[in-house]
Design an enzyme around this catalytic site. Structure first.
Site, short mmCIF file in Angstrom:
data_model
loop_
_atom_site.label_atom_id
_atom_site.label_comp_id
_atom_site.label_asym_id
_atom_site.label_seq_id
_atom_site.Cartn_x
_atom_site.Cartn_y
_atom_site.Cartn_z
N HIS A 1 0.83 -1.22 0.00
CA HIS A 1 0.00 0.00 0.00
C HIS A 1 0.86 1.26 0.00
O HIS A 1 2.04 1.22 0.35
CB HIS A 1 -0.98 0.02 1.17
N HIS B 1 3.83 7.09 3.73
CA HIS B 1 4.77 5.97 3.63
C HIS B 1 4.36 5.01 2.52
O HIS B 1 3.24 5.07 2.02
CB HIS B 1 4.92 5.23 4.95
N GLU C 1 7.55 1.01 5.20
CA GLU C 1 6.97 -0.06 6.04
C GLU C 1 7.17 -1.37 5.32
O GLU C 1 7.06 -1.43 4.08
CB GLU C 1 5.48 0.22 6.25
C1 LIG Z 1 -2.15 0.28 11.53
C2 LIG Z 1 -0.78 0.14 11.00
C3 LIG Z 1 -0.70 0.71 9.62
C4 LIG Z 1 -0.38 -0.42 8.63
O1 LIG Z 1 -0.11 -0.14 7.46
O2 LIG Z 1 -0.50 -1.59 9.07
C5 LIG Z 1 0.31 1.83 9.50
O3 LIG Z 1 0.90 2.09 8.48
S1 LIG Z 1 0.54 2.74 10.94
C6 LIG Z 1 1.34 4.26 10.31
C7 LIG Z 1 1.71 5.18 11.43
N1 LIG Z 1 2.87 4.68 12.14
C8 LIG Z 1 4.11 5.10 11.81
O4 LIG Z 1 4.31 5.93 10.95
C9 LIG Z 1 5.25 4.48 12.61
C10 LIG Z 1 6.60 4.88 12.06
N2 LIG Z 1 6.76 6.33 12.09
C11 LIG Z 1 7.49 6.94 13.05
O5 LIG Z 1 8.06 6.33 13.94
C12 LIG Z 1 7.57 8.46 12.94
O6 LIG Z 1 6.55 8.93 12.08
C13 LIG Z 1 8.94 8.96 12.37
C14 LIG Z 1 10.07 8.56 13.32
C15 LIG Z 1 9.19 8.42 10.99
C16 LIG Z 1 8.88 10.48 12.28
O7 LIG Z 1 8.43 10.93 13.50
P1 LIG Z 1 8.37 12.51 13.78
O8 LIG Z 1 7.76 13.20 12.61
O9 LIG Z 1 7.76 12.74 15.11
O10 LIG Z 1 9.91 12.80 13.91
P2 LIG Z 1 10.78 13.91 13.32
O11 LIG Z 1 10.02 15.15 13.08
O12 LIG Z 1 11.98 13.96 14.20
O13 LIG Z 1 11.20 13.31 11.89
C17 LIG Z 1 12.53 12.91 11.67
C18 LIG Z 1 12.84 13.29 10.23
O14 LIG Z 1 12.05 12.44 9.37
C19 LIG Z 1 11.22 13.26 8.55
N3 LIG Z 1 9.96 12.55 8.41
C20 LIG Z 1 9.02 12.35 9.35
N4 LIG Z 1 7.99 11.64 8.85
C21 LIG Z 1 8.29 11.40 7.57
C22 LIG Z 1 7.63 10.74 6.49
N5 LIG Z 1 6.42 10.18 6.68
N6 LIG Z 1 8.22 10.68 5.29
C23 LIG Z 1 9.45 11.25 5.10
N7 LIG Z 1 10.14 11.91 6.06
C24 LIG Z 1 9.55 11.98 7.27
C25 LIG Z 1 11.07 14.56 9.26
O15 LIG Z 1 10.76 15.58 8.33
C26 LIG Z 1 12.44 14.72 9.87
O16 LIG Z 1 13.33 15.14 8.88
P3 LIG Z 1 14.18 16.48 9.11
O17 LIG Z 1 14.93 16.70 7.83
O18 LIG Z 1 15.07 16.17 10.30
O19 LIG Z 1 13.17 17.56 9.42
CO LIG Z 2 0.88 1.36 6.48
#
Ligand SMILES: CC[C@H](C(=O)O)C(=O)SCCNC(=O)CCNC(=O)[C@H](O)C(C)(C)COP(=O)(O)OP(=O)(O)OC[C@H]1O[C@@H](n2cnc3c(N)ncnc32)[C@H](O)[C@@H]1OP(=O)(O)O
Ligand SMILES: [Co+2]
Length: 134
Positions: A7, A79, A130
């Site tokens: 997905h 993602h 993912e």
């Molecule tokens: C029910 C489950 C379902 C499934 O398919 O089964 C799901 O998919 S659940 C989806 C939701 N869960 C998650 O996304 C878990 C993994 N994600 C995380 O742990 C956080 O979102 C994380 C660590 C990727 C980012 O967290 P956060 O935004 O709080 O942290 P930062 O602001 O410090 O981000 C660090 C750095 O990464 C960039 N960033 C954040 N999110 C994304 C993204 N989606 N795509 C690309 N880049 C991303 C962010 O801009 C920061 O970059 P920087 O240059 O330092 O600003």
């Molecule tokens: Co997902």
């Protein structure tokens, strides 16, 4: 190692409104909204002939997508999810290659009842990845 595209996920501020767009204007088959408290999101799946779109809305106070939506208030691509045959073998290979596996590194059960892991976007071309064992 990675297989099919399971997905593409889009984070949105309101999943019901997003589902209505996909069901209405885009004429797609759309699931009901499903709270996923273990993941801090509510999901809706849009079924396509060759993959799925996962619509995500934050759920609870510590949603992992909250900050993303602060930066992208209208929503945005969040993602991609690739299928793998063995999530532990995939994890161990990725860690050996120096990739950051998010969380405690142990798979959680995702929206399809299958084990999933997430990989840091900075290690994968700026894209949150993912992997789901199918
Ligand atoms: C029910 C489950 C379902 C499934 O398919 O089964 C799901 O998919 S659940 C989806 C939701 N869960 C998650 O996304 C878990 C993994 N994600 C995380 O742990 C956080 O979102 C994380 C660590 C990727 C980012 O967290 P956060 O935004 O709080 O942290 P930062 O602001 O410090 O981000 C660090 C750095 O990464 C960039 N960033 C954040 N999110 C994304 C993204 N989606 N795509 C690309 N880049 C991303 C962010 O801009 C920061 O970059 P920087 O240059 O330092 O600003
Ligand atoms: Co997902």
């Amino acid at each position: 190692m990675i297989g099919k595209l399971n997905h593409v996920a889009i984070a949105v501020p309101n999943v019901a409104a997003a589902a209505a767009v996909y069901r209405g204007a885009l004429g797609a088959t759309v699931s009901e909204a499903t709270p996923q408290p273990d993941h801090g999101v509510t999901t809706v799946f849009v079924e396509l002939p060759n993959t799925k779109i996962e619509l995500l809305e934050p759920l609870g106070d510590n949603s992992p997508i909250a900050k993303f939506l602060e930066k992208n208030p209208s929503g945005g691509m969040h993602h991609v999810c690739y299928e793998v045959e063995d999530i532990y073998a995939a994890r161990d290979r990725l860690k050996a290659e120096g990739a950051r596996v998010l969380g405690d590194g142990e798979p959680k059960i995702g929206a399809h009842g299958k084990p999933v892991l997430f990989l840091h976007p900075k290690d994968f071309c700026g894209t949150l990845v993912e992997i789901e064992q199918v």
